[in-house]
Design a protein around this motif. Sequence first.
Motif, PDB file in Angstrom:
ATOM      1  N   ASN A   7      70.116  84.381  41.180  1.00 42.03           N
ATOM      2  CA  ASN A   7      69.096  85.340  40.714  1.00 42.03           C
ATOM      3  C   ASN A   7      68.009  85.575  41.770  1.00 42.03           C
ATOM      4  OD1 ASN A   7      70.392  85.392  38.277  1.00 42.03           O
ATOM      5  ND2 ASN A   7      69.118  83.797  37.375  1.00 42.03           N
ATOM      6  N   VAL A   8      68.106  84.866  42.901  1.00 44.91           N
ATOM      7  CA  VAL A   8      67.043  84.934  43.911  1.00 44.91           C
ATOM      8  C   VAL A   8      67.405  85.953  44.984  1.00 44.91           C
ATOM      9  CG1 VAL A   8      65.766  83.583  45.629  1.00 44.91           C
ATOM     10  CG2 VAL A   8      66.542  82.502  43.544  1.00 44.91           C
ATOM     11  N   VAL A   9      66.374  86.665  45.458  1.00 43.41           N
ATOM     12  CA  VAL A   9      66.580  87.595  46.581  1.00 43.41           C
ATOM     13  C   VAL A   9      65.773  87.037  47.757  1.00 43.41           C
ATOM     14  CG1 VAL A   9      66.309  89.992  47.357  1.00 43.41           C
ATOM     15  CG2 VAL A   9      66.825  89.513  44.961  1.00 43.41           C
ATOM     16  N   GLU A  17      53.715  88.708  61.233  1.00 42.07           N
ATOM     17  CA  GLU A  17      53.466  89.467  60.003  1.00 42.07           C
ATOM     18  C   GLU A  17      52.476  88.712  59.109  1.00 42.07           C
ATOM     19  OE1 GLU A  17      57.822  90.074  59.267  1.00 42.07           O
ATOM     20  OE2 GLU A  17      57.184  92.125  58.895  1.00 42.07           O
ATOM     21  N   TYR A  18      52.650  87.408  58.995  1.00 41.95           N
ATOM     22  CA  TYR A  18      51.702  86.608  58.207  1.00 41.95           C
ATOM     23  C   TYR A  18      50.293  86.707  58.817  1.00 41.95           C
ATOM     24  CZ  TYR A  18      54.479  83.996  54.702  1.00 41.95           C
ATOM     25  OH  TYR A  18      55.219  83.617  53.600  1.00 41.95           O
ATOM     26  N   LYS A  19      50.228  86.645  60.158  1.00 44.53           N
ATOM     27  CA  LYS A  19      48.922  86.716  60.816  1.00 44.53           C
ATOM     28  C   LYS A  19      48.192  88.008  60.435  1.00 44.53           C
ATOM     29  CE  LYS A  19      47.535  85.578  65.163  1.00 44.53           C
ATOM     30  NZ  LYS A  19      47.666  85.451  66.630  1.00 44.53           N
ATOM     31  N   LEU A  57      55.779  75.830  50.091  1.00 45.01           N
ATOM     32  CA  LEU A  57      56.356  75.481  48.791  1.00 45.01           C
ATOM     33  C   LEU A  57      57.210  76.652  48.309  1.00 45.01           C
ATOM     34  CD1 LEU A  57      53.153  74.207  46.896  1.00 45.01           C
ATOM     35  CD2 LEU A  57      54.668  72.898  48.380  1.00 45.01           C
ATOM     36  N   ASP A  58      58.330  76.345  47.667  1.00 45.00           N
ATOM     37  CA  ASP A  58      59.148  77.422  47.075  1.00 45.00           C
ATOM     38  C   ASP A  58      60.240  76.775  46.224  1.00 45.00           C
ATOM     39  OD1 ASP A  58      59.665  80.652  48.006  1.00 45.00           O
ATOM     40  OD2 ASP A  58      61.238  79.665  46.846  1.00 45.00           O
ATOM     41  N   PRO A  59      60.617  77.429  45.122  1.00 42.14           N
ATOM     42  CA  PRO A  59      61.736  76.887  44.328  1.00 42.14           C
ATOM     43  C   PRO A  59      63.055  76.897  45.091  1.00 42.14           C
ATOM     44  CG  PRO A  59      60.588  78.645  43.112  1.00 42.14           C
ATOM     45  CD  PRO A  59      59.990  78.595  44.483  1.00 42.14           C
ATOM     46  N   SER A 146      49.723  83.408  49.598  1.00 42.42           N
ATOM     47  CA  SER A 146      50.864  83.889  48.806  1.00 42.42           C
ATOM     48  C   SER A 146      51.225  85.274  49.330  1.00 42.42           C
ATOM     49  CB  SER A 146      50.515  83.973  47.320  1.00 42.42           C
ATOM     50  OG  SER A 146      51.473  84.796  46.652  1.00 42.42           O
ATOM     51  N   SER A 147      52.373  85.359  49.984  1.00 43.23           N
ATOM     52  CA  SER A 147      52.836  86.653  50.527  1.00 43.23           C
ATOM     53  C   SER A 147      53.966  87.190  49.669  1.00 43.23           C
ATOM     54  CB  SER A 147      53.346  86.451  51.960  1.00 43.23           C
ATOM     55  OG  SER A 147      54.252  87.478  52.319  1.00 43.23           O
ATOM     56  N   HIS A 148      53.788  88.395  49.168  1.00 44.51           N
ATOM     57  CA  HIS A 148      54.838  89.100  48.426  1.00 44.51           C
ATOM     58  C   HIS A 148      55.387  88.281  47.268  1.00 44.51           C
ATOM     59  CE1 HIS A 148      54.529  91.368  52.150  1.00 44.51           C
ATOM     60  NE2 HIS A 148      54.938  92.393  51.431  1.00 44.51           N
ATOM     61  N   PHE A 149      54.501  87.666  46.540  1.00 44.34           N
ATOM     62  CA  PHE A 149      54.913  86.991  45.304  1.00 44.34           C
ATOM     63  C   PHE A 149      53.871  87.234  44.207  1.00 44.34           C
ATOM     64  CE2 PHE A 149      55.135  83.153  42.535  1.00 44.34           C
ATOM     65  CZ  PHE A 149      56.221  83.620  41.812  1.00 44.34           C
ATOM     66  N   LEU A 150      52.710  86.531  44.244  1.00 45.41           N
ATOM     67  CA  LEU A 150      51.716  86.727  43.186  1.00 45.41           C
ATOM     68  C   LEU A 150      51.161  88.150  43.247  1.00 45.41           C
ATOM     69  CD1 LEU A 150      49.808  83.334  43.240  1.00 45.41           C
ATOM     70  CD2 LEU A 150      51.412  84.158  41.516  1.00 45.41           C
ATOM     71  N   ASP A 159      49.065  85.168  32.117  1.00 46.90           N
ATOM     72  CA  ASP A 159      48.867  83.709  32.010  1.00 46.90           C
ATOM     73  C   ASP A 159      49.484  82.980  33.208  1.00 46.90           C
ATOM     74  OD1 ASP A 159      47.574  84.024  29.682  1.00 46.90           O
ATOM     75  OD2 ASP A 159      49.221  83.358  28.393  1.00 46.90           O
ATOM     76  N   PHE A 160      50.686  83.426  33.614  1.00 48.46           N
ATOM     77  CA  PHE A 160      51.357  82.833  34.774  1.00 48.46           C
ATOM     78  C   PHE A 160      50.441  82.941  35.999  1.00 48.46           C
ATOM     79  CE2 PHE A 160      53.754  83.111  38.669  1.00 48.46           C
ATOM     80  CZ  PHE A 160      54.744  82.146  38.540  1.00 48.46           C
ATOM     81  N   HIS A 161      49.854  84.114  36.187  1.00 48.44           N
ATOM     82  CA  HIS A 161      49.007  84.327  37.370  1.00 48.44           C
ATOM     83  C   HIS A 161      47.743  83.469  37.328  1.00 48.44           C
ATOM     84  CE1 HIS A 161      51.670  87.663  38.212  1.00 48.44           C
ATOM     85  NE2 HIS A 161      51.164  87.656  39.428  1.00 48.44           N
TER      86      HIS A 161
HETATM   87  C1  LIG Z   1      59.797  88.307  48.202  1.00 45.61           C
HETATM   88  S1  LIG Z   1      59.937  86.585  48.559  1.00 45.61           S
HETATM   89  C2  LIG Z   1      58.597  86.386  49.736  1.00 45.61           C
HETATM   90  C3  LIG Z   1      58.880  85.298  50.740  1.00 45.61           C
HETATM   91  C4  LIG Z   1      57.767  85.066  51.765  1.00 45.61           C
HETATM   92  N1  LIG Z   1      56.513  84.708  51.130  1.00 45.61           N
HETATM   93  C5  LIG Z   1      57.571  86.282  52.631  1.00 45.61           C
HETATM   94  O1  LIG Z   1      56.652  87.077  52.378  1.00 45.61           O
HETATM   95  O2  LIG Z   1      58.324  86.469  53.562  1.00 45.61           O
HETATM   96  C6  LIG Z   1      59.277  85.846  47.085  1.00 45.61           C
HETATM   97  C7  LIG Z   1      59.418  84.326  47.049  1.00 45.61           C
HETATM   98  O3  LIG Z   1      58.822  83.836  45.844  1.00 45.61           O
HETATM   99  C8  LIG Z   1      59.565  82.713  45.437  1.00 45.61           C
HETATM  100  N2  LIG Z   1      59.320  82.400  44.022  1.00 45.61           N
HETATM  101  C9  LIG Z   1      59.970  82.856  42.929  1.00 45.61           C
HETATM  102  N3  LIG Z   1      59.483  82.274  41.815  1.00 45.61           N
HETATM  103  C10 LIG Z   1      58.528  81.413  42.222  1.00 45.61           C
HETATM  104  C11 LIG Z   1      57.650  80.506  41.533  1.00 45.61           C
HETATM  105  N4  LIG Z   1      57.674  80.375  40.204  1.00 45.61           N
HETATM  106  N5  LIG Z   1      56.779  79.786  42.262  1.00 45.61           N
HETATM  107  C12 LIG Z   1      56.718  79.917  43.621  1.00 45.61           C
HETATM  108  N6  LIG Z   1      57.514  80.762  44.307  1.00 45.61           N
HETATM  109  C13 LIG Z   1      58.396  81.504  43.625  1.00 45.61           C
HETATM  110  C14 LIG Z   1      61.002  83.124  45.701  1.00 45.61           C
HETATM  111  O4  LIG Z   1      61.881  82.003  45.739  1.00 45.61           O
HETATM  112  C15 LIG Z   1      60.870  83.845  47.041  1.00 45.61           C
HETATM  113  O5  LIG Z   1      61.085  82.973  48.125  1.00 45.61           O
END
Ligand SMILES: C[S@@+](CC[C@H](N)C(=O)[O-])C[C@H]1O[C@@H](n2cnc3c(N)ncnc32)[C@H](O)[C@@H]1O
Length: 227
Positions: A7-9, A17-19, A57-59, A146-150, A159-161
């Motif tokens: 289920n992961v992409v 890019e992070y900088k 950190l990452d799942p 947090s890049s491209h996640f939260l 609530d998750f956020h």
């Molecule tokens: C779009 S990727 C971004 C990866 C990286 N931060 C970047 O910008 O290159 C989103 C990441 O969020 C992670 N993710 C998904 N659910 C998560 C959770 N509950 N807690 C932390 N990370 C999670 C995914 O495994 C994935 O690696």
Amino acid sequence: MAYLLENVVPWGRNFNEYKKMFQLTDEDLLNKIIGFGDGPASFNCEASKLGYKVTSLDPIYQFSGENIGKRIIEIKDIVIEQTKNNANNYVWTELKNLDELERVRMSAMKTFLDDYEKGKSENRYIYHELPQKTPFDDQTFDLGLSSHFLLMYTSLGYDFHIKSINEMLRLCKEIRIFPIVDLDAKESKITNKVIEYFKNNYIVNIISTSYEFQKGGNLMLSIKNMP
Ligand SMILES: C[S@@+](CC[C@H](N)C(=O)[O-])C[C@H]1O[C@@H](n2cnc3c(N)ncnc32)[C@H](O)[C@@H]1O
């Protein structure tokens, strides 16, 4: 719910890019940094080679490098095709076209995979799933990223956020989240609510950055603990 690799992409960005996304100065980089949801980004590997202290950190770090590598190959063409179908939603200046996007992303993820076992043994890649509590004491880190996640995955809900960001702020003096738009590059429904929640007890700022790939996605949210 079980976190399944199918289920992961996995899709990762690089150190430069992070900088840019997080406007990391030389001074910021000398701090203790932790990335939440760093996935297969090469930020940790490249930063560590330069002597900086980064924990990710990452799942997905519960899986083997071999299996993460296989999943990257499975999803690569799908992600590129989706980007092609929505090409108008992106700014093609830094990354000039789809070929360059694929080359840069695959290169970052290869760098990550080559470093993965070593990084795990050095505790630089740690399995963790937000919003769970992390195994660190309060204020262990200066900066949390947090890049491209939260904020982007709005379906995770308010609530998750709030729980996730509270845990990040327990660990870090400051956290930065990029971008503040959702997956469709639209204003994230969560961003304003998060700002409302934290603004009275923390220093909250929206900062313009020099990184824009999703159109309009060049802003970062910074939340600092009060001194
Ligand atoms: C779009 S990727 C971004 C990866 C990286 N931060 C970047 O910008 O290159 C989103 C990441 O969020 C992670 N993710 C998904 N659910 C998560 C959770 N509950 N807690 C932390 N990370 C999670 C995914 O495994 C994935 O690696």
